[in-house]
Design a protein around this motif. Sequence first.
Motif, PDB file in Angstrom:
ATOM      1  N   UNK A 145      30.829  42.511  54.124  1.00  0.00           N
ATOM      2  CA  UNK A 145      31.157  43.932  54.270  1.00  0.00           C
ATOM      3  C   UNK A 145      32.358  44.081  55.199  1.00  0.00           C
ATOM      4  N   UNK A 146      33.359  44.819  54.719  1.00  0.00           N
ATOM      5  CA  UNK A 146      34.611  44.983  55.457  1.00  0.00           C
ATOM      6  C   UNK A 146      35.724  44.108  54.929  1.00  0.00           C
ATOM      7  N   UNK A 147      35.373  43.067  54.172  1.00  0.00           N
ATOM      8  CA  UNK A 147      36.385  42.222  53.541  1.00  0.00           C
ATOM      9  C   UNK A 147      36.944  42.949  52.319  1.00  0.00           C
ATOM     10  N   UNK A 148      38.103  42.539  51.818  1.00  0.00           N
ATOM     11  CA  UNK A 148      38.737  43.280  50.712  1.00  0.00           C
ATOM     12  C   UNK A 148      37.833  43.542  49.520  1.00  0.00           C
ATOM     13  N   UNK A 149      37.015  42.562  49.140  1.00  0.00           N
ATOM     14  CA  UNK A 149      36.191  42.715  47.948  1.00  0.00           C
ATOM     15  C   UNK A 149      35.041  43.699  48.129  1.00  0.00           C
ATOM     16  N   UNK A 150      34.776  44.121  49.370  1.00  0.00           N
ATOM     17  CA  UNK A 150      33.665  45.044  49.608  1.00  0.00           C
ATOM     18  C   UNK A 150      34.063  46.507  49.415  1.00  0.00           C
ATOM     19  N   UNK A 151      35.348  46.757  49.170  1.00  0.00           N
ATOM     20  CA  UNK A 151      35.825  48.114  48.941  1.00  0.00           C
ATOM     21  C   UNK A 151      35.980  48.397  47.454  1.00  0.00           C
ATOM     22  N   UNK A 152      35.773  49.642  47.090  1.00  0.00           N
ATOM     23  CA  UNK A 152      36.087  50.096  45.738  1.00  0.00           C
ATOM     24  C   UNK A 152      37.561  50.485  45.746  1.00  0.00           C
ATOM     25  N   UNK A 153      38.419  49.477  45.638  1.00  0.00           N
ATOM     26  CA  UNK A 153      39.853  49.710  45.771  1.00  0.00           C
ATOM     27  C   UNK A 153      40.410  50.550  44.626  1.00  0.00           C
ATOM     28  N   UNK A 154      39.798  50.450  43.457  1.00  0.00           N
ATOM     29  CA  UNK A 154      40.266  51.272  42.338  1.00  0.00           C
ATOM     30  C   UNK A 154      40.103  52.750  42.677  1.00  0.00           C
ATOM     31  N   UNK A 155      38.964  53.106  43.254  1.00  0.00           N
ATOM     32  CA  UNK A 155      38.713  54.501  43.626  1.00  0.00           C
ATOM     33  C   UNK A 155      39.635  54.924  44.768  1.00  0.00           C
ATOM     34  N   UNK A 206      46.732  44.554  50.048  1.00  0.00           N
ATOM     35  CA  UNK A 206      46.893  44.630  48.599  1.00  0.00           C
ATOM     36  C   UNK A 206      45.535  44.805  47.947  1.00  0.00           C
ATOM     37  N   UNK A 207      45.529  45.370  46.765  1.00  0.00           N
ATOM     38  CA  UNK A 207      44.298  45.478  45.996  1.00  0.00           C
ATOM     39  C   UNK A 207      43.984  44.127  45.357  1.00  0.00           C
ATOM     40  N   UNK A 208      42.724  43.659  45.438  1.00  0.00           N
ATOM     41  CA  UNK A 208      42.382  42.384  44.799  1.00  0.00           C
ATOM     42  C   UNK A 208      42.539  42.426  43.284  1.00  0.00           C
ATOM     43  N   UNK A 209      42.520  43.655  42.708  1.00  0.00           N
ATOM     44  CA  UNK A 209      42.521  43.800  41.254  1.00  0.00           C
ATOM     45  C   UNK A 209      43.836  44.312  40.680  1.00  0.00           C
ATOM     46  N   UNK A 210      44.809  44.620  41.549  1.00  0.00           N
ATOM     47  CA  UNK A 210      46.067  45.175  41.050  1.00  0.00           C
ATOM     48  C   UNK A 210      47.213  44.735  41.959  1.00  0.00           C
ATOM     49  N   UNK A 211      48.396  44.541  41.389  1.00  0.00           N
ATOM     50  CA  UNK A 211      49.556  44.096  42.184  1.00  0.00           C
ATOM     51  C   UNK A 211      50.184  45.243  42.960  1.00  0.00           C
TER      52      UNK A 211
END
Length: 314
Positions: A145-155, A206-211
Amino acid sequence: MTEASLNYEVFDRQVWQKFGQQDHLDLDQSLTPTVLSKLKAFNDQISIDEVNVIYLPLVAYIKMQYGQYCQMRQARSTFFNQKQVDSPFVIGIAGSVAVGKTTTAQLLQYLLQAEFGNEEVALVTTDGFLRSNSELEAMGIMDRKGFPESYNMAALLEFVDAIKDGEPEVKAPRYSHDVSDVLLDEYDVFKRPKIFIIEGINTLQASPDAPVYLSDFFDFSIYLDAKTDLIEHWYLDRFVALLNQTAQMQDPTNFFYEWTQMPFDQAVQQAREVWNTVNYPNLRDYILPTRERADLILHKTVGHVINEVWLRKF
């Protein structure tokens, strides 16, 4: 200068406080020590002198940047023969846990509201865009929790994109530190303020899922910096203060309640393990490497005193 400051001009307190004096806000004595104590985050430290020396010149600089931003927006609309859509000036604030981001964000909001009006300066944290605890548990990453993958970066990216598009109304999910979780179906609603402050540990990442970087949507960005051993000390000091507060409240729903049910030394040791296994690796691997993306760095020393201001040269 250190190697990390090569892209920055570094100002000490004595030099920085002289800037923008003609634009310093007349606070009309409204920012009293009592008001300031309400603006600062729990167990943080800040003084009126710090406001005068560091934050009033910073607000004057932000006002200048905002004016240039509005001129550029108008020039762009004229060039393309388009109707101008109001788009908030977005300020991002980043840094480690326990470094004082919340205090800086809330203080800047207060000072800018004194200039632009209460409804024209909004503040949101990225905590609300963390995945819920139930989601994190289902994904098997509760310990991340708190690491990049724990966020809903798309939202989160959709949210800041709507802000910059000038949507008449945007909403952000709420997060409660008392229960350490996102609040289901609870939102803060914002109606196109002039200035939008976004605070969080991941605001320059950066977003883990988008450049794309979240900071690509910012018009000005600030990083709160300090030596790692100092941040660890502030983190543990805040934990102890929260522990004592929770012990007095005796609220079983509070996130810190379980730590009040064990010996004090054991609770502090567990907090130190959380720092060593979660917060420090996150700082080292994901937060600190984004520092040089910031337009301005506020470097802190003992007592949360800002001893240097680093301003990007280009």
